[in-house]
Write an enzyme that holds these catalytic residues in place. Structure first.
Site, PDB file in Angstrom:
ATOM      1  CB  ALA A   1     -10.789  -7.889  15.262  1.00 54.12           C
TER       2      ALA A   1
ATOM      3  CB  SER B   1      -4.867   1.473  13.953  1.00 53.49           C
ATOM      4  OG  SER B   1      -5.768   2.480  14.342  1.00 53.49           O
TER       5      SER B   1
ATOM      6  CE1 TYR C   1      -8.191   0.102   9.900  1.00 52.42           C
ATOM      7  CE2 TYR C   1      -8.314   0.996  12.117  1.00 52.42           C
ATOM      8  CZ  TYR C   1      -7.706   0.953  10.878  1.00 52.42           C
ATOM      9  OH  TYR C   1      -6.619   1.743  10.615  1.00 52.42           O
TER      10      TYR C   1
ATOM     11  N   GLY D   1       0.832  -1.201   0.000  1.00 52.87           N
ATOM     12  CA  GLY D   1       0.000   0.000   0.000  1.00 52.87           C
ATOM     13  C   GLY D   1       0.862   1.245   0.000  1.00 52.87           C
TER      14      GLY D   1
ATOM     15  CB  VAL E   1      -0.843  -7.732   0.252  1.00 52.66           C
ATOM     16  CG1 VAL E   1       0.362  -7.299  -0.558  1.00 52.66           C
ATOM     17  CG2 VAL E   1      -1.589  -6.550   0.826  1.00 52.66           C
TER      18      VAL E   1
ATOM     19  NE  ARG F   1      -5.120   5.142  -2.950  1.00 51.38           N
ATOM     20  CZ  ARG F   1      -6.010   5.088  -1.971  1.00 51.38           C
ATOM     21  NH1 ARG F   1      -6.327   6.190  -1.309  1.00 51.38           N
ATOM     22  NH2 ARG F   1      -6.584   3.940  -1.642  1.00 51.38           N
TER      23      ARG F   1
ATOM     24  CE  LYS G   1      -4.874  -1.298  10.618  1.00 48.75           C
ATOM     25  NZ  LYS G   1      -3.729  -1.355   9.700  1.00 48.75           N
TER      26      LYS G   1
HETATM   27  P1  NAP Z   1      -5.065   4.980   2.269  1.00 49.37           P
HETATM   28  O1  NAP Z   1      -4.699   6.394   1.990  1.00 49.37           O
HETATM   29  O2  NAP Z   1      -6.468   4.536   2.062  1.00 49.37           O
HETATM   30  O3  NAP Z   1      -4.084   4.050   1.391  1.00 49.37           O
HETATM   31  C1  NAP Z   1      -4.220   2.669   1.436  1.00 49.37           C
HETATM   32  C2  NAP Z   1      -3.145   2.026   0.603  1.00 49.37           C
HETATM   33  O4  NAP Z   1      -3.287   0.600   0.732  1.00 49.37           O
HETATM   34  C3  NAP Z   1      -3.244   2.345  -0.872  1.00 49.37           C
HETATM   35  O5  NAP Z   1      -1.947   2.421  -1.396  1.00 49.37           O
HETATM   36  C4  NAP Z   1      -3.971   1.127  -1.427  1.00 49.37           C
HETATM   37  O6  NAP Z   1      -3.677   0.870  -2.800  1.00 49.37           O
HETATM   38  C5  NAP Z   1      -3.407   0.029  -0.559  1.00 49.37           C
HETATM   39  N1  NAP Z   1      -4.240  -1.159  -0.496  1.00 49.37           N
HETATM   40  C6  NAP Z   1      -5.516  -1.269  -0.078  1.00 49.37           C
HETATM   41  N2  NAP Z   1      -5.926  -2.552  -0.175  1.00 49.37           N
HETATM   42  C7  NAP Z   1      -4.867  -3.271  -0.667  1.00 49.37           C
HETATM   43  C8  NAP Z   1      -4.667  -4.616  -1.004  1.00 49.37           C
HETATM   44  N3  NAP Z   1      -5.635  -5.528  -0.870  1.00 49.37           N
HETATM   45  N4  NAP Z   1      -3.466  -4.981  -1.498  1.00 49.37           N
HETATM   46  C9  NAP Z   1      -2.469  -4.072  -1.655  1.00 49.37           C
HETATM   47  N5  NAP Z   1      -2.611  -2.777  -1.364  1.00 49.37           N
HETATM   48  C10 NAP Z   1      -3.799  -2.375  -0.883  1.00 49.37           C
HETATM   49  O7  NAP Z   1      -4.678   4.555   3.773  1.00 49.37           O
HETATM   50  P2  NAP Z   1      -3.866   5.347   4.911  1.00 49.37           P
HETATM   51  O8  NAP Z   1      -4.800   6.209   5.649  1.00 49.37           O
HETATM   52  O9  NAP Z   1      -2.617   5.914   4.345  1.00 49.37           O
HETATM   53  O10 NAP Z   1      -3.504   4.117   5.903  1.00 49.37           O
HETATM   54  C11 NAP Z   1      -2.322   3.353   5.745  1.00 49.37           C
HETATM   55  C12 NAP Z   1      -2.232   2.378   6.920  1.00 49.37           C
HETATM   56  O11 NAP Z   1      -2.221   3.106   8.147  1.00 49.37           O
HETATM   57  C13 NAP Z   1      -3.427   1.424   7.013  1.00 49.37           C
HETATM   58  O12 NAP Z   1      -3.018   0.176   7.449  1.00 49.37           O
HETATM   59  C14 NAP Z   1      -4.315   2.092   8.060  1.00 49.37           C
HETATM   60  O13 NAP Z   1      -5.150   1.156   8.700  1.00 49.37           O
HETATM   61  C15 NAP Z   1      -3.262   2.654   8.995  1.00 49.37           C
HETATM   62  N6  NAP Z   1      -3.734   3.768   9.815  1.00 49.37           N
HETATM   63  C16 NAP Z   1      -4.166   4.936   9.261  1.00 49.37           C
HETATM   64  C17 NAP Z   1      -4.590   5.974  10.067  1.00 49.37           C
HETATM   65  C18 NAP Z   1      -5.040   7.301   9.506  1.00 49.37           C
HETATM   66  O14 NAP Z   1      -5.384   8.192  10.297  1.00 49.37           O
HETATM   67  N7  NAP Z   1      -5.030   7.503   8.197  1.00 49.37           N
HETATM   68  C19 NAP Z   1      -4.599   5.809  11.452  1.00 49.37           C
HETATM   69  C20 NAP Z   1      -4.171   4.602  11.991  1.00 49.37           C
HETATM   70  C21 NAP Z   1      -3.719   3.592  11.154  1.00 49.37           C
HETATM   71  P3  NAP Z   1      -4.789   1.125  -3.985  1.00 49.37           P
HETATM   72  O15 NAP Z   1      -5.111   2.580  -3.942  1.00 49.37           O
HETATM   73  O16 NAP Z   1      -4.107   0.705  -5.228  1.00 49.37           O
HETATM   74  O17 NAP Z   1      -5.951   0.259  -3.652  1.00 49.37           O
END
Ligand code: NAP
Length: 259
Positions: free
Chosen positions: A171, A156, A169, A26, A78, A29, A173
């Site tokens: 569970a 998270s 979610y 991932g 993945v 983005r 994390k």
């Molecule tokens: P995001 O902007 O939605 O980006 C998600 C990324 O994961 C994208 O590159 C997406 O690729 C990829 N992805 C999704 N499903 C996939 C799959 N099945 N196989 C491979 N790649 C996949 O998310 P984010 O907010 O940056 O979050 C990144 C991580 O941090 C996540 O694990 C999230 O749970 C964790 N997190 C985020 C926050 C927050 O505040 N944002 C807080 C706590 C934890 P495509 O676009 O090609 O689908």
């Protein structure tokens, strides 16, 4: 002779990641793209994994190449074990090894438990948790053989504190945290560290798209009274790569929201 203290530590890393190969799932983005760029800026060759948005993956790769870094992108869902395996195997074929695995790919399907479908449960568990098994199980033997590895799992705050409408979610994390500690124990003598980063609420598109009132309420509950920045997560990842004596930890980057 009494006990000899072995104080000699092999200096395996500095902030210079020259010659290191990293996979960021991932990485196209949000948080993952900033981690990918940070690793490349520090000299690592980075494989940016994405699932559906090839343009975003190609843009991040281009940005890295523009500042003189090395990167490529690779499509793999993945949550699918064969696709995750091909991500790792192709990286090893192309670069000869994998030193750093950042399991960052994640999704949400928020709904109160009463209304949560089995499909929504399974999707989140598969993408957020089973993916970590899929990638790590494929890479671990190569890391054991080379006697070096850094596995960093993006968990998270919701996995620690729970979240309304987020049983699936939370569970997934929390599962990542248990996985991290257990694998850290199993690999601690082999030059491999396994850690998690637990972000709080980070200024990504997803979070910033929330209704203003909800966002304001959320921010006012954060002791630092602001959202976290994506580069603050990337900094924690870099620290965990550079430090060879931290393993099995969950680094909280959350502005004091959960202590
Ligand atoms: P995001 O902007 O939605 O980006 C998600 C990324 O994961 C994208 O590159 C997406 O690729 C990829 N992805 C999704 N499903 C996939 C799959 N099945 N196989 C491979 N790649 C996949 O998310 P984010 O907010 O940056 O979050 C990144 C991580 O941090 C996540 O694990 C999230 O749970 C964790 N997190 C985020 C926050 C927050 O505040 N944002 C807080 C706590 C934890 P495509 O676009 O090609 O689908």
């Amino acid at each position: 002779m009494g006990t000899t203290l072995n104080t000699e530590v092999k200096k395996s890393t500095t902030s210079n990641l020259q010659g290191k190969v990293a996979i960021v799932t991932g990485g196209s983005r949000g948080i993952g793209s900033i981690i990918a760029k940070e690793l490349a800026r520090n000299g690592a060759e980075v494989v940016i994994n994405y699932n559906s948005n090839v343009e975003a993956a190609s843009d991040v790769t281009q940005e890295i190449e523009d500042f003189g870094g090395k990167a490529s992108y690779f499509q793999a869902d993945v949550s699918n074990s064969e696709e995750a395996r091909s991500l790792v195997e192709n990286t090893i074929e192309a670069y000869g090894k994998v030193d750093i695995l950042v399991n960052n790919a994640g999704i949400t399907r928020d709904r109160t438990f009463k209304k949560l479908s089995e499909k929504e449960w399974n999707e989140v568990i598969n993408v957020n948790l089973n993916s970590v098994f899929n990638t790590t199980s494929t890479v671990i033997n190569a890391m054991l053989e080379q006697g070096f590895g850094r596995v960093i799992n993006i968990s998270s705050i919701i996995g620690q504190a729970g979240g309304f409408g987020q049983t699936n979610y939370a569970a997934s994390k929390a599962g990542i945290i248990g996985f991290t500690k257990s694998l850290a124990l199993e690999t601690a003598r082999k030059g491999i560290t396994v850690n998690a980063v637990c972000p709080g609420f980070i200024a990504t598109e997803m979070v910033e798209a929330m209704p203003e009132k909800v966002l304001d309420n959320m921010i006012s509950a954060i002791p630092m009274n602001r959202l976290g920045q994506t580069d603050e997560i990337a900094d924690a990842v870099l620290f965990l790569i550079n430090n060879g004596y931290v393993t099995g930890q969950c680094i909280n980057v959350n502005g004091g929201l959960y202590m």
